[in-house]
Design a protein around this motif. Structure first.
Motif, PDB file in Angstrom:
ATOM      1  N   LEU A 165       0.832  -1.200   0.000  1.00 34.22           N
ATOM      2  CA  LEU A 165       0.000   0.000   0.000  1.00 34.22           C
ATOM      3  C   LEU A 165       0.869   1.253   0.000  1.00 34.22           C
ATOM      4  N   ILE A 166       1.866   1.244   0.871  1.00 39.43           N
ATOM      5  CA  ILE A 166       2.778   2.383   0.928  1.00 39.43           C
ATOM      6  C   ILE A 166       3.481   2.557  -0.414  1.00 39.43           C
ATOM      7  N   GLY A 167       3.941   1.424  -0.960  1.00 36.13           N
ATOM      8  CA  GLY A 167       4.617   1.461  -2.254  1.00 36.13           C
ATOM      9  C   GLY A 167       3.739   2.070  -3.338  1.00 36.13           C
ATOM     10  N   ALA A 168       2.462   1.772  -3.280  1.00 40.68           N
ATOM     11  CA  ALA A 168       1.545   2.268  -4.303  1.00 40.68           C
ATOM     12  C   ALA A 168       1.275   3.757  -4.145  1.00 40.68           C
ATOM     13  N   ASN A 169       1.483   4.277  -2.920  1.00 43.29           N
ATOM     14  CA  ASN A 169       1.131   5.668  -2.664  1.00 43.29           C
ATOM     15  C   ASN A 169       2.323   6.607  -2.538  1.00 43.29           C
TER      16      ASN A 169
ATOM     17  N   LEU B  24      -0.146  14.331   2.085  1.00 43.08           N
ATOM     18  CA  LEU B  24      -0.640  14.433   3.460  1.00 43.08           C
ATOM     19  C   LEU B  24      -1.884  13.590   3.688  1.00 43.08           C
ATOM     20  N   ALA B  25      -2.761  13.564   2.717  1.00 46.79           N
ATOM     21  CA  ALA B  25      -4.009  12.805   2.888  1.00 46.79           C
ATOM     22  C   ALA B  25      -3.685  11.338   3.173  1.00 46.79           C
ATOM     23  N   PHE B  26      -2.782  10.784   2.371  1.00 51.89           N
ATOM     24  CA  PHE B  26      -2.416   9.383   2.592  1.00 51.89           C
ATOM     25  C   PHE B  26      -1.722   9.208   3.942  1.00 51.89           C
ATOM     26  N   PHE B  27      -0.828  10.115   4.235  1.00 53.33           N
ATOM     27  CA  PHE B  27      -0.099  10.008   5.498  1.00 53.33           C
ATOM     28  C   PHE B  27      -1.061  10.057   6.681  1.00 53.33           C
ATOM     29  N   GLU B  28      -2.012  10.970   6.630  1.00 49.14           N
ATOM     30  CA  GLU B  28      -2.935  11.091   7.754  1.00 49.14           C
ATOM     31  C   GLU B  28      -3.853   9.872   7.833  1.00 49.14           C
ATOM     32  N   SER B  29      -4.175   9.305   6.693  1.00 48.30           N
ATOM     33  CA  SER B  29      -4.997   8.096   6.747  1.00 48.30           C
ATOM     34  C   SER B  29      -4.195   6.950   7.369  1.00 48.30           C
TER      35      SER B  29
ATOM     36  N   GLN C 103      -4.390   7.374  11.032  1.00 50.50           N
ATOM     37  CA  GLN C 103      -5.690   6.989  11.577  1.00 50.50           C
ATOM     38  C   GLN C 103      -5.779   5.486  11.796  1.00 50.50           C
ATOM     39  N   THR C 104      -5.215   4.735  10.852  1.00 47.80           N
ATOM     40  CA  THR C 104      -5.426   3.288  10.896  1.00 47.80           C
ATOM     41  C   THR C 104      -4.262   2.544  11.540  1.00 47.80           C
ATOM     42  N   ASN C 105      -3.085   3.106  11.473  1.00 51.01           N
ATOM     43  CA  ASN C 105      -1.924   2.408  12.014  1.00 51.01           C
ATOM     44  C   ASN C 105      -1.394   3.174  13.230  1.00 51.01           C
ATOM     45  N   HIS C 106      -1.848   2.760  14.384  1.00 48.39           N
ATOM     46  CA  HIS C 106      -1.531   3.508  15.597  1.00 48.39           C
ATOM     47  C   HIS C 106      -0.065   3.411  15.973  1.00 48.39           C
ATOM     48  N   GLN C 107       0.551   2.329  15.552  1.00 51.81           N
ATOM     49  CA  GLN C 107       1.961   2.174  15.835  1.00 51.81           C
ATOM     50  C   GLN C 107       2.751   3.326  15.215  1.00 51.81           C
ATOM     51  N   ILE C 108       2.361   3.708  14.006  1.00 51.82           N
ATOM     52  CA  ILE C 108       3.059   4.814  13.333  1.00 51.82           C
ATOM     53  C   ILE C 108       2.839   6.122  14.085  1.00 51.82           C
ATOM     54  N   THR C 109       1.619   6.340  14.544  1.00 50.54           N
ATOM     55  CA  THR C 109       1.346   7.548  15.328  1.00 50.54           C
ATOM     56  C   THR C 109       2.223   7.582  16.569  1.00 50.54           C
ATOM     57  N   TYR C 110       2.298   6.433  17.233  1.00 51.75           N
ATOM     58  CA  TYR C 110       3.104   6.347  18.449  1.00 51.75           C
ATOM     59  C   TYR C 110       4.574   6.630  18.146  1.00 51.75           C
ATOM     60  N   GLN C 111       5.079   6.033  17.086  1.00 53.79           N
ATOM     61  CA  GLN C 111       6.480   6.243  16.728  1.00 53.79           C
ATOM     62  C   GLN C 111       6.740   7.691  16.318  1.00 53.79           C
TER      63      GLN C 111
END
Lengths: 229, 229
Positions: A26-30, A111-116, A119-127
Motif C-alpha cells: 500500500l505504501i509502495g503504491a502511494n 498528506l491525505a495518505f499520510f494522515e490516513s 488513523q489506521t496504524n496507531h503504531q506509526i502515530t506512536y512512533q
DNA sequence: ACAAAAATATGATTTATATCATGTTTTTTA
DNA sequence: TAAAAAACATGATATAAATCATATTTTTGT
C-alpha cells in the motif's frame, strides 16, 4: 521533480520501518520516489505543506532564513530521516526549508495518505510521537547551547555532533562533507568566525582538515572545550 | 509533595480534554493532585522521569541550566499545559527542569499509567503527537531567534510573546508577573542588558511598567523592532 | 520583627564576535 | 571552455552585549 531510477526498497524509511510488511505494498503504491540534485530545494518555509518526505539516500539540510542573509541550519537529514510534517493543526505550511546537500533520493507521500495511515496504524502515530519528542529534546538542547555557549565551544560541539551523527569513514574523517558556510550556519555563527576558529583548532592539532574532509584528532580536548564557560 | 485541597476537576488538563468522559473516573483514580508553592521545583533536569505533570492552575517555568549561573527558560506553562514527558527511547530522564513561578496545582500520573493510556487511547497518542509537533515548531522558531536576532529585537519579541500567551488583565497589563531575571532568562540575555533595554522602551513610551506589571503601549512599534537586522 | 536573601537599579570596562573589505581559488553552468 | 558564481582565505575595525562593581529596595523565612 524527476522520478528516481533507483527507487526506495520499502525497508529503510520511517513509514516502512514502523509498519507491518503487509502494509508495504500500500505504501509502495502511494509513494513517489523523487531524485533531487545538489542544491535543489525540497520545500521552502512558507510553502503550503502538501506531503511528507523521507530521505532514502543522500544528505539534506533543514534550515530557516532570517532576513536576507542569515540562516540557521536546524539539523541535517540522512537516510531514514523524515522531513516536512509538523503539527499543522493551525497552519498547513512548512515552517522550515529543506535543501539537498548531497544528491538525494526522497520518498514522498501526500498528506491525505499520510494522515490516513496515522488513523489506521496507531503504531506509526506512536512512533511519530516518540520521534518528535526526541527531536524536541534535541531542539531544546540546541537552544540552550545557542543562548549560552560561546562560539568556540559551539564549534567544538558542532564537530563532535557531526561525527556522532554521520560517523567516520575508513580514512577517519567525518562522514559528511559540508561547506564552511554550512558548518557556520549549523553552529549559528558567521563564516569568518568559523574559519578562524577552525584554523585555531588545526594549529592546536585538535583537528586535521583537507578540503571538506575533517578529521577529529583530539575528541576529549574538543569535548572539554564545550564546557568553556 | 503536599496534596492539594482544591483538586483538579477532571476537565481542564490534557488527559481529560483528549479522552472521552467514560475515562475520567479512571484518570481521576490514577492521578494525584499536588500543590506547589512559589519557587518549588517540580522536577530537575537529570532526575529519573517517573511521571507526567499537568498544570491545573498557577504558572511554571521550564528551563535548563548552563554552568553554575546561566539559565535559559524554554517556555512557561499555565493551566492546561503538560510537563515532563519526552521521547525516552533511550534515557528516561528529564532533560529540563520545571519550577513554579506562581503557586500551582499540578495533576500527576505515573509513567506506567500514562503509557497504558497511550496504548489503549489512540486519540491521546495522536493529540500528544500534535502537541509535540507544535512545540517543536516553537522551539525551532526560538532557535533561529536566538541565533540571529539582536538583544533589543529579542526583548521586544519576548514582551509580545508573553502578551500573546498570557493575555492582558482588565487593567491592560500582561497577565503574568515575572522577575526581570526570568524575563532575561527567557530572552536569553543577562539581567543588566534586559533592564537597560526595558528602560529604553519605557523612555520611548513603547511600554509602561510599574513593578512587575508591564503594559504594552505600542504593539506595532515593538513588532517592528523584532525585524531589526 | 529582623536578618538574610532576592530583586532592582546603574555606571564603568572589557571582549567576543560580527562586519567590512579584498584577493584568490574552486566549482558550476551556459 | 569561458564566464559567472560560490567557496575559501585573512587582515582591519567596529560594536553589541557581557562582565564587573556597588548601592538600594523589596521579599522571604524564622
Amino acid at each position: 521533480m524527476p522520478v528516481a531510477k533507483n527507487t526506495c526498497d520499502l525497508s529503510r524509511c520511517f513509514l516502512c520501518r514502523h509498519s507491518p510488511p503487509a502494509w508495504h505494498a500500500l505504501i509502495g503504491a502511494n509513494r513517489k520516489n523523487l531524485l533531487f540534485k545538489k542544491g535543489a530545494a525540497i520545500f521552502h518555509e512558507g510553502d503550503v505543506a502538501n506531503g511528507m518526505y523521507f530521505v532514502y539516500s543522500g544528505t539534506v539540510k533543514v534550515h530557516r532564513k532570517w532576513g536576507s542573509q542569515k540562516e540557521l541550519i536546524l539539523r541535517f537529514g540522512k537516510a531514514g530521516d523524515m522531513l516536512g510534517y509538523r503539527g499543522l493543526g493551525d497552519e498547513k505550511k512548512y515552517t522550515v526549508s529543506a535543501t539537498v546537500i548531497e544528491p538525494a533520493v526522497i520518498c514522498y507521500v501526500d498528506l491525505a495518505f499520510f494522515e490516513s495511515l496515522l488513523q489506521t496504524n496507531h503504531q506509526i502515530t506512536y512512533q511519530l510521537m516518540q520521534c518528535y519528542a526526541n527531536e524536541l529534546q534535541n531542539a531544546e538542547k540546541k537552544m540552550s547551547k545557542l543562548a549560552h555557549m560561546n562560539v568556540k565551544a559551539r564549534i567544538a560541539d558542532t564537530l563532535l555532533t557531526l561525527q556522532n551523527q554521520f560517523g567516520k569513514t575508513k580514512e577517519g574523517h567525518i562522514n559528511i562533507q559540508l561547506s564552511r558556510l554550512d558548518i557556520a550556519a549549523f553552529t549559528g555563527t558567521t563564516y569568518e568566525t568559523l574559519f578562524r576558529t577552525m584554523q585555531e583548532f588545526i594549529q592546536e592539532k585538535l583537528i586535521k582538515v583537507s578540503g571538506k574532509k575533517i578529521v577529529v584528532l583530539k575528541e576529549k580536548k574538543l569535548a572539554a572545550l564545550t564546557w568553556t564557560q
